[in-house]
Scaffold this motif. Structure first.
Motif, PDB file in Angstrom:
ATOM      1  N   PHE A 243      45.606  46.848  40.363  1.00  0.00           N
ATOM      2  CA  PHE A 243      44.278  46.743  39.759  1.00  0.00           C
ATOM      3  C   PHE A 243      44.255  45.742  38.609  1.00  0.00           C
ATOM      4  N   THR A 244      43.056  45.309  38.289  1.00  0.00           N
ATOM      5  CA  THR A 244      42.805  44.536  37.074  1.00  0.00           C
ATOM      6  C   THR A 244      41.684  45.227  36.303  1.00  0.00           C
ATOM      7  N   TYR A 245      41.822  45.239  34.990  1.00  0.00           N
ATOM      8  CA  TYR A 245      40.825  45.839  34.096  1.00  0.00           C
ATOM      9  C   TYR A 245      40.226  44.703  33.295  1.00  0.00           C
ATOM     10  N   LEU A 246      38.908  44.512  33.381  1.00  0.00           N
ATOM     11  CA  LEU A 246      38.260  43.348  32.802  1.00  0.00           C
ATOM     12  C   LEU A 246      37.087  43.736  31.914  1.00  0.00           C
ATOM     13  N   ASN A 247      36.723  42.844  31.009  1.00  0.00           N
ATOM     14  CA  ASN A 247      35.489  42.992  30.247  1.00  0.00           C
ATOM     15  C   ASN A 247      34.714  41.682  30.289  1.00  0.00           C
ATOM     16  N   LYS A 248      33.396  41.795  30.175  1.00  0.00           N
ATOM     17  CA  LYS A 248      32.554  40.606  30.278  1.00  0.00           C
ATOM     18  C   LYS A 248      32.285  40.019  28.907  1.00  0.00           C
ATOM     19  N   THR A 249      32.429  38.701  28.818  1.00  0.00           N
ATOM     20  CA  THR A 249      32.129  37.964  27.596  1.00  0.00           C
ATOM     21  C   THR A 249      31.003  36.978  27.887  1.00  0.00           C
ATOM     22  N   GLU A 250      30.588  36.256  26.877  1.00  0.00           N
ATOM     23  CA  GLU A 250      29.515  35.277  27.063  1.00  0.00           C
ATOM     24  C   GLU A 250      29.911  34.182  28.047  1.00  0.00           C
ATOM     25  N   SER A 251      31.183  33.869  28.081  1.00  0.00           N
ATOM     26  CA  SER A 251      31.641  32.778  28.947  1.00  0.00           C
ATOM     27  C   SER A 251      32.121  33.253  30.314  1.00  0.00           C
ATOM     28  N   GLY A 252      32.169  34.577  30.523  1.00  0.00           N
ATOM     29  CA  GLY A 252      32.624  35.081  31.814  1.00  0.00           C
ATOM     30  C   GLY A 252      33.444  36.357  31.647  1.00  0.00           C
ATOM     31  N   TRP A 253      34.208  36.690  32.679  1.00  0.00           N
ATOM     32  CA  TRP A 253      35.023  37.901  32.660  1.00  0.00           C
ATOM     33  C   TRP A 253      36.417  37.614  32.125  1.00  0.00           C
ATOM     34  N   ASN A 254      36.925  38.565  31.330  1.00  0.00           N
ATOM     35  CA  ASN A 254      38.237  38.417  30.709  1.00  0.00           C
ATOM     36  C   ASN A 254      39.156  39.546  31.189  1.00  0.00           C
ATOM     37  N   THR A 255      40.360  39.208  31.649  1.00  0.00           N
ATOM     38  CA  THR A 255      41.321  40.216  32.101  1.00  0.00           C
ATOM     39  C   THR A 255      42.007  40.855  30.898  1.00  0.00           C
ATOM     40  N   ARG A 256      41.860  42.168  30.756  1.00  0.00           N
ATOM     41  CA  ARG A 256      42.482  42.897  29.658  1.00  0.00           C
ATOM     42  C   ARG A 256      43.822  43.500  30.082  1.00  0.00           C
ATOM     43  N   TYR A 257      43.956  43.811  31.386  1.00  0.00           N
ATOM     44  CA  TYR A 257      45.200  44.404  31.882  1.00  0.00           C
ATOM     45  C   TYR A 257      45.233  44.241  33.391  1.00  0.00           C
ATOM     46  N   SER A 258      46.410  44.016  33.931  1.00  0.00           N
ATOM     47  CA  SER A 258      46.588  44.037  35.382  1.00  0.00           C
ATOM     48  C   SER A 258      47.962  44.613  35.681  1.00  0.00           C
ATOM     49  N   GLY A 259      48.072  45.317  36.791  1.00  0.00           N
ATOM     50  CA  GLY A 259      49.355  45.922  37.139  1.00  0.00           C
ATOM     51  C   GLY A 259      49.207  46.879  38.297  1.00  0.00           C
ATOM     52  N   ILE A 260      50.258  47.645  38.546  1.00  0.00           N
ATOM     53  CA  ILE A 260      50.284  48.623  39.633  1.00  0.00           C
ATOM     54  C   ILE A 260      50.510  50.006  39.037  1.00  0.00           C
ATOM     55  N   VAL A 261      49.729  50.975  39.496  1.00  0.00           N
ATOM     56  CA  VAL A 261      49.931  52.367  39.097  1.00  0.00           C
ATOM     57  C   VAL A 261      50.338  53.159  40.333  1.00  0.00           C
ATOM     58  N   GLU A 262      51.391  53.944  40.197  1.00  0.00           N
ATOM     59  CA  GLU A 262      51.966  54.687  41.309  1.00  0.00           C
ATOM     60  C   GLU A 262      51.077  55.866  41.710  1.00  0.00           C
TER      61      GLU A 262
ATOM     62  N   LYS B  57      37.337  50.347  16.668  1.00  0.00           N
ATOM     63  CA  LYS B  57      35.880  50.153  16.693  1.00  0.00           C
ATOM     64  C   LYS B  57      35.513  48.675  16.650  1.00  0.00           C
ATOM     65  N   GLU B  58      36.412  47.837  16.122  1.00  0.00           N
ATOM     66  CA  GLU B  58      36.123  46.398  16.083  1.00  0.00           C
ATOM     67  C   GLU B  58      36.108  45.780  17.477  1.00  0.00           C
ATOM     68  N   ASP B  59      36.651  46.500  18.458  1.00  0.00           N
ATOM     69  CA  ASP B  59      36.705  45.990  19.833  1.00  0.00           C
ATOM     70  C   ASP B  59      35.567  46.512  20.704  1.00  0.00           C
ATOM     71  N   LEU B  60      34.774  47.450  20.198  1.00  0.00           N
ATOM     72  CA  LEU B  60      33.786  48.121  21.044  1.00  0.00           C
ATOM     73  C   LEU B  60      32.746  47.168  21.623  1.00  0.00           C
ATOM     74  N   ASN B  61      32.335  46.169  20.839  1.00  0.00           N
ATOM     75  CA  ASN B  61      31.325  45.234  21.349  1.00  0.00           C
ATOM     76  C   ASN B  61      31.818  44.493  22.590  1.00  0.00           C
ATOM     77  N   ASP B  62      33.132  44.324  22.691  1.00  0.00           N
ATOM     78  CA  ASP B  62      33.691  43.627  23.859  1.00  0.00           C
ATOM     79  C   ASP B  62      33.744  44.516  25.089  1.00  0.00           C
ATOM     80  N   LEU B  63      33.518  45.825  24.905  1.00  0.00           N
ATOM     81  CA  LEU B  63      33.675  46.773  26.004  1.00  0.00           C
ATOM     82  C   LEU B  63      32.348  47.272  26.568  1.00  0.00           C
ATOM     83  N   GLU B  64      31.248  46.602  26.214  1.00  0.00           N
ATOM     84  CA  GLU B  64      29.955  47.058  26.713  1.00  0.00           C
ATOM     85  C   GLU B  64      29.833  46.882  28.219  1.00  0.00           C
ATOM     86  N   ARG B  65      30.496  45.875  28.767  1.00  0.00           N
ATOM     87  CA  ARG B  65      30.530  45.677  30.217  1.00  0.00           C
ATOM     88  C   ARG B  65      31.985  45.589  30.642  1.00  0.00           C
TER      89      ARG B  65
END
Length: 356
Positions: free
Chosen positions: A129-148, A160-168
């Motif tokens: 999987f990849t875990y992403l958040n949306k920014t003004e310029s597009g989607w940003n990958t926050r994490y990628s990997g395999i979970v068993e 809390k300073e990161d919350l605005n980045d997690l709206e999408r």
């Protein structure tokens, strides 16, 4: 083996820190707040060995609740990049269930505390999987990997300073099994619009099936079906409601005519997924009230149709909706006849009401 100086995370609860003392099978772990927490050694997972302090810490962390396979420290090899684990499959695990969970590190200080993000793989499949958040310029990958299979993985820590980045946010995934045949699963991309205000409200974090602590849970996949979120503005919602009212009115007229002609019972399915496209933001109480409002609405529409039979399909489940319907009939609609609908067709999952 855990030793003094190791940086660890707790296996069965949120938290962790640096081991400052060991007494027999108890490790004393100093957390970020400076307090020492005694914990059994076998409930510690090493994420940075004391001898490797000069190198980068291990970024892949695994936390398992009582409902998932237990991971002992010696199950994870520092020299094995894949962190191979013994795989335990469950009967219901061939249907994929993925959950994104957010846990506060300090529930008593939500305003200034940190939060942990976990992906829960409640299935017998490996999930890339990849875990992403949306920014003004597009989607940003926050994490990628395999979970068993049947494992929860720690994705990130944020404040809390990161919350605005997690709206999408978005999870994209591929499911597979290793060294054995398996049923092919569709890949999917599931987006969520987070209400970041919930991270400041304690009641947003609730009891759940995966963690001992209360958590904010987002379903990604439920029984192989990816969750879909629909975003509408105010004008679109108003137009949709007006359109639905027009359609409902037309359908009710058509059913009335059909009844008078064929004397057939009317079926009304009260399962919430038949009534609404999404239940986002609704509690169990909200859902039940919505179903009962629909039940009352139907009876109101047919109150003049003497002899009309209406079959309300409520399902078996925990019986909450069925009990609520019977209470309504006993207290508010005493002049109507009611009974269990045909067992052959509906089992115990429907009630037949006859208008009198």
């Amino acid at each position: 083996m855990v030793k003094v100086g190791d940086k660890v995370r707790f296996l069965n609860s949120v938290g962790g820190g640096t081991v400052v003392k060991i007494n027999k099978d108890i490790a004393y772990v100093e957390e970020e707040d400076g307090f020492e927490t005694p914990i059994l050694i076998h409930e510690c997972v090493i994420i940075e060995s004391a001898k490797d302090k000069s190198s980068s810490p291990v970024t892949k962390e695994i936390k398992v609740s009582q409902n998932f396979s237990k991971i002992q420290p010696n199950d994870i090899s520092e020299n094995d990049d894949d962190n191979k684990l013994s795989i335990i499959e469950t009967e219901e695990g061939d249907r994929i269930n993925l959950v994104l969970a957010f846990l506060p590190e300090n529930a008593k200080n939500l305003q200034n505390g940190k939060f942990d993000t976990y992906l829960v793989n409640d299935s017998n499949y490996y999930i890339f999987f990849t875990y992403l958040n949306k920014t003004e310029s597009g989607w940003n990958t926050r994490y990628s990997g395999i979970v068993e299979p049947n494992i929860q993985i720690h994705i990130e820590e944020f404040g809390k300073e990161d919350l605005n980045d997690l709206e999408r946010i978005c999870i994209q995934y591929v499911a597979f099994k290793k060294d054995k045949p398996f049923q092919l699963k569709n890949t999917a991309s599931v987006e969520h619009k987070l209400d970041t205000v919930k991270f400041y409200k304690l009641h947003s974090f609730r009891e759940n099936d995966y963690f001992d602590e209360n958590a904010l849970i987002l379903n990604i996949v439920k029984n192989d079906v990816p969750e879909r979120r629909f975003e509408l503005n105010g004008a679109e919602i108003e137009a949709a409601i007006k359109s639905k009212k027009d359609i409902d009115t037309h359908q009710k007229q058509a059913v009335n005519k059909k009844h008078h002609r064929n004397n057939e019972p009317v079926e009304v399915d009260l399962h919430i997924h038949e009534l609404l496209d999404s239940t986002t933001g609704m509690s169990n109480s909200d859902i039940l009230n919505y179903q009962l409002d629909k039940f009352r609405e139907v009876l109101e529409n047919y109150k003049n149709a003497k002899g009309q039979k209406i079959i309300f399909i409520h399902g078996k489940g925990d019986g909450v909706l069925r009990k609520a319907i019977l209470t309504e009939l006993k207290n508010k609609y005493k002049h109507y006849d009611y009974q269990d609908a045909s067992f052959r067709e509906y089992g115990y999952g429907a009630t037949q009401v006859t208008i009198r």
